[in-house]
Design a protein around this motif. Sequence first.
Motif, PDB file in Angstrom:
ATOM      1  N   LEU A  51      36.873  63.034  21.648  1.00 53.25           N
ATOM      2  CA  LEU A  51      35.735  62.540  22.686  1.00 53.25           C
ATOM      3  C   LEU A  51      34.796  63.346  23.021  1.00 53.25           C
ATOM      4  O   LEU A  51      33.680  63.317  23.460  1.00 53.25           O
ATOM      5  CB  LEU A  51      36.706  62.568  23.936  1.00 53.25           C
ATOM      6  N   VAL A  52      35.025  64.757  22.732  1.00 50.92           N
ATOM      7  CA  VAL A  52      34.126  65.780  22.976  1.00 50.92           C
ATOM      8  C   VAL A  52      32.910  65.603  22.539  1.00 50.92           C
ATOM      9  O   VAL A  52      31.728  65.737  23.451  1.00 50.92           O
ATOM     10  CB  VAL A  52      34.713  67.287  22.580  1.00 50.92           C
ATOM     11  N   PRO A  53      32.420  65.222  21.378  1.00 51.26           N
ATOM     12  CA  PRO A  53      32.974  65.171  20.139  1.00 51.26           C
ATOM     13  C   PRO A  53      32.858  66.424  19.290  1.00 51.26           C
ATOM     14  O   PRO A  53      31.637  67.086  19.661  1.00 51.26           O
ATOM     15  CB  PRO A  53      32.458  63.979  19.369  1.00 51.26           C
ATOM     16  N   ILE A  54      33.863  66.951  18.419  1.00 51.98           N
ATOM     17  CA  ILE A  54      33.652  68.015  17.636  1.00 51.98           C
ATOM     18  C   ILE A  54      32.479  67.656  16.629  1.00 51.98           C
ATOM     19  O   ILE A  54      31.837  68.697  16.464  1.00 51.98           O
ATOM     20  CB  ILE A  54      35.044  68.287  16.973  1.00 51.98           C
ATOM     21  N   SER A  55      32.510  66.467  16.339  1.00 53.68           N
ATOM     22  CA  SER A  55      31.417  65.888  15.200  1.00 53.68           C
ATOM     23  C   SER A  55      31.288  64.488  15.102  1.00 53.68           C
ATOM     24  O   SER A  55      32.535  63.760  15.723  1.00 53.68           O
ATOM     25  CB  SER A  55      31.718  66.555  13.789  1.00 53.68           C
ATOM     26  N   VAL A  56      30.349  64.020  14.869  1.00 55.67           N
ATOM     27  CA  VAL A  56      30.099  62.544  14.888  1.00 55.67           C
ATOM     28  C   VAL A  56      31.199  61.980  13.736  1.00 55.67           C
ATOM     29  O   VAL A  56      31.639  60.966  13.761  1.00 55.67           O
ATOM     30  CB  VAL A  56      28.901  62.081  14.655  1.00 55.67           C
ATOM     31  N   ALA A  57      31.524  62.917  12.573  1.00 56.86           N
ATOM     32  CA  ALA A  57      32.459  62.462  11.784  1.00 56.86           C
ATOM     33  C   ALA A  57      33.947  62.612  12.168  1.00 56.86           C
ATOM     34  O   ALA A  57      34.854  62.323  11.295  1.00 56.86           O
ATOM     35  CB  ALA A  57      32.114  63.125  10.490  1.00 56.86           C
ATOM     36  N   PHE A  58      34.226  63.077  13.495  1.00 54.34           N
ATOM     37  CA  PHE A  58      35.434  63.206  13.899  1.00 54.34           C
ATOM     38  C   PHE A  58      35.987  62.141  14.745  1.00 54.34           C
ATOM     39  O   PHE A  58      35.677  62.240  16.034  1.00 54.34           O
ATOM     40  CB  PHE A  58      35.990  64.571  14.359  1.00 54.34           C
ATOM     41  N   PRO A  59      36.684  60.896  14.619  1.00 49.71           N
ATOM     42  CA  PRO A  59      36.911  59.880  15.206  1.00 49.71           C
ATOM     43  C   PRO A  59      38.090  60.483  16.239  1.00 49.71           C
ATOM     44  O   PRO A  59      38.806  61.405  16.052  1.00 49.71           O
ATOM     45  CB  PRO A  59      37.367  58.847  14.542  1.00 49.71           C
ATOM     46  N   THR A  60      38.320  59.486  17.434  1.00 50.69           N
ATOM     47  CA  THR A  60      39.517  59.900  18.253  1.00 50.69           C
ATOM     48  C   THR A  60      40.681  59.350  17.782  1.00 50.69           C
ATOM     49  O   THR A  60      40.715  58.509  16.757  1.00 50.69           O
ATOM     50  CB  THR A  60      39.273  59.353  19.640  1.00 50.69           C
ATOM     51  N   PHE A  61      41.758  59.799  18.373  1.00 50.83           N
ATOM     52  CA  PHE A  61      43.074  59.502  18.015  1.00 50.83           C
ATOM     53  C   PHE A  61      43.324  57.853  17.925  1.00 50.83           C
ATOM     54  O   PHE A  61      43.770  57.007  17.024  1.00 50.83           O
ATOM     55  CB  PHE A  61      44.104  60.146  18.514  1.00 50.83           C
ATOM     56  N   SER A  62      42.752  57.204  18.970  1.00 47.38           N
ATOM     57  CA  SER A  62      42.858  55.858  19.412  1.00 47.38           C
ATOM     58  C   SER A  62      41.973  55.145  18.344  1.00 47.38           C
ATOM     59  O   SER A  62      42.559  53.893  17.841  1.00 47.38           O
ATOM     60  CB  SER A  62      42.641  55.579  21.000  1.00 47.38           C
ATOM     61  N   GLU A  63      40.830  55.406  18.059  1.00 44.25           N
ATOM     62  CA  GLU A  63      39.872  54.790  17.219  1.00 44.25           C
ATOM     63  C   GLU A  63      40.682  54.884  15.837  1.00 44.25           C
ATOM     64  O   GLU A  63      40.684  53.581  15.206  1.00 44.25           O
ATOM     65  CB  GLU A  63      38.658  55.317  16.962  1.00 44.25           C
ATOM     66  N   THR A  64      41.371  55.777  15.299  1.00 49.89           N
ATOM     67  CA  THR A  64      41.861  56.054  14.319  1.00 49.89           C
ATOM     68  C   THR A  64      43.092  55.075  14.087  1.00 49.89           C
ATOM     69  O   THR A  64      43.567  54.262  12.942  1.00 49.89           O
ATOM     70  CB  THR A  64      42.354  57.460  13.844  1.00 49.89           C
ATOM     71  N   THR A  65      44.031  54.902  15.122  1.00 51.54           N
ATOM     72  CA  THR A  65      45.089  54.276  15.131  1.00 51.54           C
ATOM     73  C   THR A  65      44.758  52.427  15.197  1.00 51.54           C
ATOM     74  O   THR A  65      45.472  51.801  14.320  1.00 51.54           O
ATOM     75  CB  THR A  65      45.906  54.233  16.574  1.00 51.54           C
ATOM     76  N   VAL A  66      43.701  52.390  15.884  1.00 51.73           N
ATOM     77  CA  VAL A  66      43.010  50.850  15.825  1.00 51.73           C
ATOM     78  C   VAL A  66      42.974  50.578  14.169  1.00 51.73           C
ATOM     79  O   VAL A  66      43.219  49.684  13.624  1.00 51.73           O
ATOM     80  CB  VAL A  66      42.048  50.541  16.616  1.00 51.73           C
ATOM     81  N   ALA A  67      42.027  51.450  13.569  1.00 47.86           N
ATOM     82  CA  ALA A  67      41.471  51.296  12.213  1.00 47.86           C
ATOM     83  C   ALA A  67      42.790  51.122  11.334  1.00 47.86           C
ATOM     84  O   ALA A  67      42.872  50.384  10.482  1.00 47.86           O
ATOM     85  CB  ALA A  67      40.577  52.291  11.810  1.00 47.86           C
ATOM     86  N   LEU A  68      43.749  52.066  11.584  1.00 49.19           N
ATOM     87  CA  LEU A  68      44.899  51.969  10.942  1.00 49.19           C
ATOM     88  C   LEU A  68      45.830  50.682  10.799  1.00 49.19           C
ATOM     89  O   LEU A  68      45.854  49.964   9.846  1.00 49.19           O
ATOM     90  CB  LEU A  68      46.009  53.010  11.226  1.00 49.19           C
ATOM     91  N   PHE A  69      45.953  50.100  12.088  1.00 46.55           N
ATOM     92  CA  PHE A  69      46.538  48.778  12.195  1.00 46.55           C
ATOM     93  C   PHE A  69      45.676  47.651  11.445  1.00 46.55           C
ATOM     94  O   PHE A  69      46.099  46.810  11.047  1.00 46.55           O
ATOM     95  CB  PHE A  69      47.007  48.656  13.614  1.00 46.55           C
ATOM     96  N   GLU A  70      44.085  47.967  11.788  1.00 44.62           N
ATOM     97  CA  GLU A  70      43.467  46.745  10.877  1.00 44.62           C
ATOM     98  C   GLU A  70      43.724  46.865   9.380  1.00 44.62           C
ATOM     99  O   GLU A  70      43.754  45.787   8.841  1.00 44.62           O
ATOM    100  CB  GLU A  70      41.934  47.119  11.400  1.00 44.62           C
ATOM    101  N   MET A  71      43.543  48.039   8.959  1.00 44.77           N
ATOM    102  CA  MET A  71      43.801  48.362   7.547  1.00 44.77           C
ATOM    103  C   MET A  71      45.056  47.595   6.923  1.00 44.77           C
ATOM    104  O   MET A  71      45.363  47.074   5.953  1.00 44.77           O
ATOM    105  CB  MET A  71      43.435  49.665   7.287  1.00 44.77           C
ATOM    106  N   ILE A  72      46.102  47.986   7.733  1.00 51.18           N
ATOM    107  CA  ILE A  72      47.551  47.431   7.624  1.00 51.18           C
ATOM    108  C   ILE A  72      47.491  45.816   7.367  1.00 51.18           C
ATOM    109  O   ILE A  72      48.056  45.060   6.511  1.00 51.18           O
ATOM    110  CB  ILE A  72      48.596  48.114   8.143  1.00 51.18           C
TER     111      ILE A  72
END
Lengths: 269, 271
Positions: free
Chosen positions: A43-64
């Motif tokens: 959220l801060v974000p550390i870098s534009v290339a660093f997604p949040t945990f929730s974004e990552t989880t959503v992407a994970l479930f989509e990919m599954i």
Amino acid sequence: MATTIGLSNAEKSEASAFGLSKITLYQLLSILGLFALWEIGGLVPISVAFPTFSETTVALFEMIADGRMIAAYADTLKPLLIGIGISAGFGVTLGVAMGLNRRFQWFWEPIFIVLQAAPVAALIPLITFIYGIGLAAKVVAVIILALPIIVLNSYKAVRNASASLIQMCQSFQGTRLQQIWKVIIPNASPVIFAGLRLGVAAGFIGVILAELLITPTGIGDLITYHRSVAEYAEMYAAVFSVIVFSAITVGSLERAETRFFRPDKKVGR
Amino acid sequence: MPTSLQSMPRADDGAPVSKTENIVEVRDITKFYGTDVHALEKINLGIPVGQMTTFLGPSGCGKTTLLKIIAGLLEPTSGEILIKGAPVSGPGPERAFVFQDFALLPWATVLRNVAFGLELRHEAKNEREKVARHYIAEVGISGFEQKYPHELSGGMRQRVGLARALAVNAEVLLMDEPFSAVDEQTRRKFQEDLLHLLAVEKKTVIFVTHSIEEAVYLSDQIVLLSPRPGRIHSIIRPEISRDAGPDEIRRDKNYLDHVEEIWQDLRKYLE
Ligand SMILES: Nc1ncnc2c1ncn2[C@@H]1O[C@H](COP(=O)(O)OP(=O)(O)OP(=O)(O)O)[C@@H](O)[C@H]1O
Ligand SMILES: [Mg+2]
């Protein structure tokens, strides 16, 4: 040898003292804390290339859900399973033989110590040179990382087998074979299994390295592809899935060990 | 010493009766560890059948070494061990060892540990577990068959070690400080149980201890060893009547005199 065993015993005695729920609670807290930090960092974000945990989880479930992740694992698991299978079978056998026989030890120990210390990423070009860019190269990458740990742990486990138990077996006229199967190997099994767990974790590193550095396939391909198109949530989802998958595999190995080899460790849980 | 009498029929050669009664003979045993640790020097000793022999002596005098040589677990540098008149090298079915550190398999239940000697002899599972249960009861730990060693107290673990040695039905029991890891009450209880058990089982016992009282209380024969290199200082036969109760024995004049005599002998080594 005693460190790994001592640690897990301590954990277990804690479990019996406070009850299972408290341990699980702390473990959950630790994981949740990590996720929370990740979320904040994104959220801060550390870098534009660093997604949040929730974004990552959503992407994970989509990919599954759309099958990409599953197809990728099918690709990645093949060299991993072959490599781990070979490393485990050959590694434990060789390690045990080294523990039982000085000549084996003298011959093999330097080789594996060097291998264990070698920077494997730097060896990967050499592997491609010899084994090409196909399955064989990836299997070799897994073996190079997993085998030395498995061999050296098995060897040390056998070498440190309890002298007093061996003498006990002798005093009851056990044969050398009985001594090995009924005393030395069960006695060494916790450390052998610790080596297997470390070896499996190292094998994951090996296969991902190979997929990133040799030919992009499987999970390595997912990571490389999503990075190149700047879909960082998907990229991290792939990385995250590897960590989770590896942790689950290693955890089930531990369960298998207590269940089949050391029933005494289950008591008091 | 003669090595010519290897063959069994020693009873007819007119030897003194006491000799033929020795189930174990220790002949000229010398032991060096490496080249400079001289642990034992020319030990000659007979162990009478059906009796309790104790090795007593200052720490490091070679008691464990001698016991393990008799057990066949250590090679002597020279000399030989005879069992029923025949020289032996290595462990054999007529001897069973009770270890100071118990040496129980941590991954095996009490039942399997007690049956382990029989398991190594390929006895059928039913058969060996039947024998094991019998001795588990005999040493007084019934109900703990399915427990693992780490769930037992030190005294109970030692009983498991004893039951395992009894289960193989050896004539000679070799015990290395079997009571050193247990508290005083357990120790006394264990001593009495052991005396009772031995009266029933009719074993020959060789026993290492640090305790003068224990040696005098339990032994038919006490072997006092001198400090390194271990030599036999003297052999004492307390000849205490076991008819009296344990507390009476401990107040018995004969008992107390022996304790005092041995203490005076051992005290020299401390100075
Ligand atoms: N494996 C070994 N290598 C070298 N020296 C040894 C070894 N085992 C024992 N010794 C030495 O031999 C001597 C006799 O040892 P042993 O263990 O037989 O003594 P002990 O009478 O049983 O002593 P304690 O009463 O302390 O148990 C000791 O001085 C010991 O240091
Ligand atoms: Mg000793």
